[in-house]
Design a protein around this motif. Structure first.
Motif, PDB file in Angstrom:
ATOM      1  N   SER A 173       0.827  -1.207   0.000  1.00 63.62           N
ATOM      2  CA  SER A 173       0.000   0.000   0.000  1.00 63.62           C
ATOM      3  C   SER A 173       0.863   1.259   0.000  1.00 63.62           C
ATOM      4  N   LEU A 174       1.938   1.268   0.771  1.00 60.68           N
ATOM      5  CA  LEU A 174       2.819   2.434   0.800  1.00 60.68           C
ATOM      6  C   LEU A 174       3.497   2.663  -0.548  1.00 60.68           C
ATOM      7  N   MET A 175       3.728   1.609  -1.294  1.00 53.52           N
ATOM      8  CA  MET A 175       4.353   1.745  -2.609  1.00 53.52           C
ATOM      9  C   MET A 175       3.451   2.466  -3.610  1.00 53.52           C
ATOM     10  N   GLN A 176       2.163   2.537  -3.302  1.00 55.19           N
ATOM     11  CA  GLN A 176       1.253   3.240  -4.211  1.00 55.19           C
ATOM     12  C   GLN A 176       1.452   4.755  -4.140  1.00 55.19           C
ATOM     13  N   MET A 177       2.060   5.243  -3.092  1.00 56.42           N
ATOM     14  CA  MET A 177       2.320   6.685  -3.003  1.00 56.42           C
ATOM     15  C   MET A 177       3.269   7.143  -4.103  1.00 56.42           C
ATOM     16  N   PRO A 178       4.470   6.549  -4.258  1.00 56.63           N
ATOM     17  CA  PRO A 178       5.322   6.983  -5.372  1.00 56.63           C
ATOM     18  C   PRO A 178       4.727   6.644  -6.735  1.00 56.63           C
ATOM     19  N   ARG A 179       3.952   5.558  -6.823  1.00 55.84           N
ATOM     20  CA  ARG A 179       3.337   5.211  -8.114  1.00 55.84           C
ATOM     21  C   ARG A 179       2.362   6.300  -8.555  1.00 55.84           C
ATOM     22  N   THR A 180       1.538   6.771  -7.632  1.00 53.81           N
ATOM     23  CA  THR A 180       0.574   7.813  -8.002  1.00 53.81           C
ATOM     24  C   THR A 180       1.269   9.141  -8.288  1.00 53.81           C
ATOM     25  N   VAL A 181       2.389   9.400  -7.607  1.00 54.57           N
ATOM     26  CA  VAL A 181       3.157  10.615  -7.897  1.00 54.57           C
ATOM     27  C   VAL A 181       3.697  10.559  -9.324  1.00 54.57           C
ATOM     28  N   ILE A 182       4.209   9.397  -9.713  1.00 52.49           N
ATOM     29  CA  ILE A 182       4.706   9.232 -11.088  1.00 52.49           C
ATOM     30  C   ILE A 182       3.569   9.409 -12.084  1.00 52.49           C
ATOM     31  N   ALA A 183       2.375   8.934 -11.720  1.00 55.98           N
ATOM     32  CA  ALA A 183       1.223   9.093 -12.613  1.00 55.98           C
ATOM     33  C   ALA A 183       0.916  10.563 -12.857  1.00 55.98           C
ATOM     34  N   THR A 184       1.017  11.372 -11.805  1.00 58.59           N
ATOM     35  CA  THR A 184       0.766  12.811 -11.991  1.00 58.59           C
ATOM     36  C   THR A 184       1.832  13.439 -12.874  1.00 58.59           C
ATOM     37  N   ARG A 185       3.064  12.931 -12.794  1.00 59.36           N
ATOM     38  CA  ARG A 185       4.124  13.468 -13.644  1.00 59.36           C
ATOM     39  C   ARG A 185       3.844  13.166 -15.111  1.00 59.36           C
ATOM     40  N   LEU A 186       3.269  12.016 -15.402  1.00 58.20           N
ATOM     41  CA  LEU A 186       2.924  11.691 -16.781  1.00 58.20           C
ATOM     42  C   LEU A 186       1.960  12.724 -17.357  1.00 58.20           C
ATOM     43  N   VAL A 187       0.981  13.108 -16.539  1.00 63.18           N
ATOM     44  CA  VAL A 187      -0.015  14.087 -16.999  1.00 63.18           C
ATOM     45  C   VAL A 187       0.629  15.454 -17.202  1.00 63.18           C
ATOM     46  N   LYS A 188       1.452  15.862 -16.268  1.00 59.21           N
ATOM     47  CA  LYS A 188       2.048  17.199 -16.348  1.00 59.21           C
ATOM     48  C   LYS A 188       3.081  17.291 -17.471  1.00 59.21           C
ATOM     49  N   GLU A 189       3.850  16.231 -17.669  1.00 62.34           N
ATOM     50  CA  GLU A 189       4.841  16.262 -18.745  1.00 62.34           C
ATOM     51  C   GLU A 189       4.190  16.296 -20.117  1.00 62.34           C
ATOM     52  N   ALA A 190       2.933  15.827 -20.193  1.00 62.67           N
ATOM     53  CA  ALA A 190       2.193  15.910 -21.450  1.00 62.67           C
ATOM     54  C   ALA A 190       1.541  17.282 -21.630  1.00 62.67           C
ATOM     55  N   GLY A 191       1.748  18.192 -20.677  1.00 64.42           N
ATOM     56  CA  GLY A 191       1.179  19.532 -20.780  1.00 64.42           C
ATOM     57  C   GLY A 191      -0.304  19.584 -20.508  1.00 64.42           C
ATOM     58  N   LEU A 192      -0.821  18.632 -19.706  1.00 65.48           N
ATOM     59  CA  LEU A 192      -2.252  18.550 -19.432  1.00 65.48           C
ATOM     60  C   LEU A 192      -2.534  18.995 -17.994  1.00 65.48           C
ATOM     61  N   PRO A 193      -3.677  19.647 -17.760  1.00 65.88           N
ATOM     62  CA  PRO A 193      -4.017  20.069 -16.397  1.00 65.88           C
ATOM     63  C   PRO A 193      -4.341  18.871 -15.506  1.00 65.88           C
TER      64      PRO A 193
END
Length: 306
Positions: A173-193
């Protein structure tokens, strides 16, 4: 008189008996006023007397946010009981019970569609599913939503309502914290809100990971937002916390939130924010240097007088 009480009265009562549906009225947990359920549903589960925002399901959240015709996506299956955890009951039994009650596989539902015409991918937490706790299934859902947003070139909106990490999955469960952070980076690096709407409550590992990484942070009125509980903090710092600590209005005053928006206005606000963030940038026109003016022609000299 036995035939009257034993036969006639039951027959007459049966003719006029009307079944009253259960849960016809609902008591507000804040002001304790009784509210007709139909009126409560029409108000999106906001008390008409005191304005208290009650918790709603993830499916209902999607329905009142997205335009008609949205599509839910099927999320990848996560391991049901990776640690074979057991306390008073088996974790697998708790999981099955929550799935039956909520009609969901895990604590997050994801859909894509439009919000007043603005394309978006929306993920909503279901607090009734084991307190909206974040396990491997929830982490996989957030990653899937982020990938779908990038694929569709759409903003990502997440409604959070969680008690934090799911203790039955331990370090997974704790490993999902960095996974979700990486997911947000995917969105931001694509220039999406990436917009986060924090509902009551948003605490623990969800707050400590992706929930505080949005481009815009919105909350519903009165929502409790924090990491640890107020009592734990008071015992740690040995000080009395200020009134309203960890509530949405307090966080707005201290710059942690951008907006506190009522549920009935949330859809319109999200549409306006997405419209502003998705306006294409117009490159400034290249500056054209004016052509240098030609020097004035010299006038012929006047002939000399004799």
């Amino acid at each position: 008189m036995n035939w009257i009480s034993d036969w006639a009265l039951p027959k007459i009562s049966g003719l006029f008996k009307r079944e009253v549906p259960e849960n016809l009225w609902h008591k507000c947990p804040a002001c304790e006023q009784m509210i007709f359920r139909r009126d409560l549903e029409a108000a999106l589960h906001v008390c008409p007397h005191c304005g208290h925002h009650m918790r709603i399901s993830a499916v209902r959240r999607l329905e009142c946010t997205l335009d008609a015709g949205f599509s839910r996506i099927e999320l990848p299956k996560a391991p049901a009981d990776p640690l074979r955890f057991r306390d008073q009951r088996r974790y697998s039994d708790r999981l099955r019970e929550a799935q039956v009650k909520s009609a969901m596989d895990d604590a997050v539902a994801v859909a894509h569609g439009t919000i007043e015409g603005e394309r978006a991918v929306v993920a909503a937490f279901e607090f009734a599913f084991m307190g909206g706790s974040m396990g491997a299934g929830v982490g996989e859902a957030i990653v899937t939503a982020a990938k779908l947003a990038v694929l569709q070139d759409s903003p990502l909106v997440v409604f959070t309502a969680s008690g934090g990490a799911r203790m039955q999955e331990g370090a997974i469960s704790l490993m999902q914290m960095p996974r979700t952070v990486i997911a947000t980076r995917l969105v931001k690096e694509a220039g999406l809100p990436f917009i986060v709407v924090m509902c009551d409550p948003t605490t623990g590992g969800v707050t400590a990971s992706f929930a505080m990484l949005g481009d815009i942070h919105i909350a519903e009125p009165g929502a409790m937002i924090g990491f640890a509980g107020a009592r734990v903090i008071e015992q740690t710092v040995r000080e009395k916390l200020p009134e309203g600590f960890q509530r949405a209005e307090y966080l707005l005053e201290h710059g942690i939130l951008d907006m506190v928006v009522k549920r009935g206005e949330m859809r319109g606000v999200l549409a306006r924010v997405l419209g502003l963030l998705r306006v294409p940038l117009v490159a400034p026109a290249a500056a054209v240097e004016p052509e240098p003016e030609a020097p004035p022609a010299e006038e012929p000299a006047a002939p000399a007088q004799p």
